[in-house]
Write a protein that holds these residues in place. Structure first.
Motif, PDB file in Angstrom:
ATOM      1  N   GLY B 185       0.826  -1.197   0.000  1.00  0.00           N
ATOM      2  CA  GLY B 185       0.000   0.000   0.000  1.00  0.00           C
ATOM      3  C   GLY B 185       0.860   1.245   0.000  1.00  0.00           C
ATOM      4  O   GLY B 185       2.060   1.177  -0.274  1.00  0.00           O
ATOM      5  N   THR B 186       0.227   2.372   0.276  1.00  0.00           N
ATOM      6  CA  THR B 186       0.975   3.634   0.327  1.00  0.00           C
ATOM      7  C   THR B 186       0.728   4.326   1.660  1.00  0.00           C
ATOM      8  O   THR B 186      -0.335   4.188   2.260  1.00  0.00           O
ATOM      9  CB  THR B 186       0.543   4.585  -0.805  1.00  0.00           C
ATOM     10  N   SER B 205      -2.918   3.239   3.014  1.00  0.00           N
ATOM     11  CA  SER B 205      -4.000   2.768   2.139  1.00  0.00           C
ATOM     12  C   SER B 205      -3.519   1.521   1.422  1.00  0.00           C
ATOM     13  O   SER B 205      -2.616   1.597   0.577  1.00  0.00           O
ATOM     14  CB  SER B 205      -4.366   3.844   1.111  1.00  0.00           C
ATOM     15  N   ALA B 206      -4.110   0.370   1.770  1.00  0.00           N
ATOM     16  CA  ALA B 206      -3.702  -0.887   1.140  1.00  0.00           C
ATOM     17  C   ALA B 206      -4.277  -0.973  -0.266  1.00  0.00           C
ATOM     18  O   ALA B 206      -5.326  -0.385  -0.560  1.00  0.00           O
ATOM     19  CB  ALA B 206      -4.176  -2.068   1.980  1.00  0.00           C
ATOM     20  N   ILE B 207      -3.588  -1.700  -1.130  1.00  0.00           N
ATOM     21  CA  ILE B 207      -4.065  -1.807  -2.516  1.00  0.00           C
ATOM     22  C   ILE B 207      -4.709  -3.160  -2.786  1.00  0.00           C
ATOM     23  O   ILE B 207      -4.992  -3.496  -3.922  1.00  0.00           O
ATOM     24  CB  ILE B 207      -2.912  -1.567  -3.520  1.00  0.00           C
TER      25      ILE B 207
END
Lengths: 160, 283
Positions: B185-186, B205-207
């Protein structure tokens, strides 16, 4: 001391204040007062809004160019010019009571703090209101102590 | 009104308009030429003054040992991450290096620096800081900055004797991160859409859809050519997971590993000097 020398002295004090504030923040001080703004307020109170606005613009550039610099570049000059202009509108002939100094410092130093919060809000940032309030309080306290001698310096009167 | 004051007011108005123009340029593109040149000039003139003022403060506690440990961990974690993800490090592949006629890099070295300035806080806190090393010390733009606790940020403007660092939590800084379990994530500054965050907290924020829980440690994924970020540096720890709000993957509040407001000694990760290819390196 000539007029030009007095303005140069206030500008030099603003630069010293800008460097000191950046260095103090790096040493872990939070809510450091906006020391560079105090000479601007003093000149505005002493000479009126055009002088306060001009010194605010110049001082704001000094603040923004001391590393790591303002973000965005140019915001501090505009906000300091507005703060200097506000202080200049509160200019009085004759002695300036400390209560009036406190009120003017409170109002003027709220301008850059509110301006940064406003820009942050328009950019969708979460706002750190607690630090903003502490910065406002510490700037007001520093202003009550430092603005009267700066006023006296500009007017060529004894500082204390 | 006499002519003289009017001229002064026109000059004041011109100064304000030029300032607004420059601010617009900087907002539109922080890397545009004129603001960058002004920042560089400001750093060149006032950087030494700032360093001199910082030198008058008491010496910081010795973090050299912590930084040495961080450097060692850096090499280990990076090789582990690359093994897990199957990413080939072009800098450490002797075969590729021989093919391109360039010597491989052993990994990295960490150049220590002292924080001499912290910028004017914006609505969310400081965005930039200044360190007392620059191009003369081998620093260039887009290099990882860390301390013994974790990631601090990346270099953005490098002068001869000082460098500016965009810190974790700045609006323009997004860092690729992964959890212990490998969830990617970011990490970046929170937005109002993220809900309430304590001051200083970030958003992960996970992808992908996966389980995320408080206590998960996030580390950097790393960037191509290790610029701006090398892999395996602690970014922060998950403190709470946001309720699902229509995102693809989960989001969480993150406490940064490094306390930006309490920094003293930091390290900049620079490529190590080139070394001869060894047979061991190619296995």
């Amino acid at each position: 001391m000539t007029n030009t020398l007095r303005i140069a002295a206030l500008l030099a004090l603003s630069l010293a204040g800008a460097v000191l504030v950046v260095a103090l923040r790096a040493r872990g001080w939070s809510a450091v007062p906006e020391l560079a703004l105090l000479p601007v307020i003093a000149l505005g109170l002493s000479r009126g809004w055009p002088a306060g606005t001009a010194l605010g613009l110049a001082t704001g550039w000094l603040v923004d160019l001391v590393p790591p610099g303002g973000d965005p570049l140019g915001l501090t000059p505009i906000l300091y010019a507005l703060a200097g202009s506000l202080a200049g509108r509160a200019s009085r002939v004759g002695p300036v009571p400390v209560r009036w100094v406190a009120l003017v410092v409170l109002g003027s130093s709220a301008v850059p703090i509110a301006g940064r919060l406003l820009l942050g809000a328009t950019q969708g940032q979460q706002l750190d209101l607690a630090t903003a309030a502490l910065t406002l309080a510490s700037t007001t306290v520093a202003g009550i102590v430092l603005v009267p001698p700066l006023l006296a310096l500009d007017r060529g009167e004894p500082a204390w | 009104m006499t002519h003289h004051p009017r001229r002064r007011r026109y000059a004041l108005l011109a100064g304000a308009l030029i300032t607004l123009l420059l601010m617009g340029l900087d907002l539109a593109d922080p890397d545009s030429t004129v603001p960058s040149t002004l920042r560089s000039a400001g750093a060149a003139v006032t950087g030494p003054l700032l360093t001199a003022v910082a030198d008058t403060f008491p010496e910081p506690p010795d973090h050299g040992a912590d930084l040495a440990a961080t450097g060692a961990r850096l090499a280990l974690t990076e090789s582990e991450v690359r093994r897990l993800t199957g990413i080939v490090d072009l800098n450490t592949s002797a075969t590729l290096a021989a093919a391109t006629d360039s010597a491989p890099h052993a990994a990295h070295r960490v150049v220590t620096a002292r924080v001499v300035g912290l910028g004017t806080p914006t609505a969310t806190g400081p965005q930039r800081l200044t360190i007392d090393i620059g191009a003369r010390d081998g620093i260039s733009e887009d290099q990882t900055v860390l301390n013994h606790e974790g990631l601090v940020g990346r270099t953005v403007l490098v002068g001869a004797t000082t460098a500016d660092v965009l810190v974790l939590g700045a609006q323009d800084l997004i860092v690729g991160a992964r959890t212990d379990s490998g969830l990617l994530g970011t990490v970046g500054a929170p937005t109002p859409a993220d809900g309430a965050r304590d001051p200083g907290q970030l958003t992960f924020s996970a992808i992908a859809i996966a389980h995320l829980e408080p206590g998960d440690v996030l580390t950097t994924v790393g960037s191509p050519d290790n610029s701006p970020f090398v892999a395996g540096i602690p970014v922060g720890t998950v403190v709470s997971v946001d309720p699902g709000t229509g995102r693809v993957g989960p989001a969480a509040a993150v406490r940064p590993a490094a306390d930006i407001a309490r920094l003293d000694v930091v390290g900049v990760v620079v490529p190590a000097p080139a070394e001869p290819v060894s047979a061991e390196a190619d296995r």
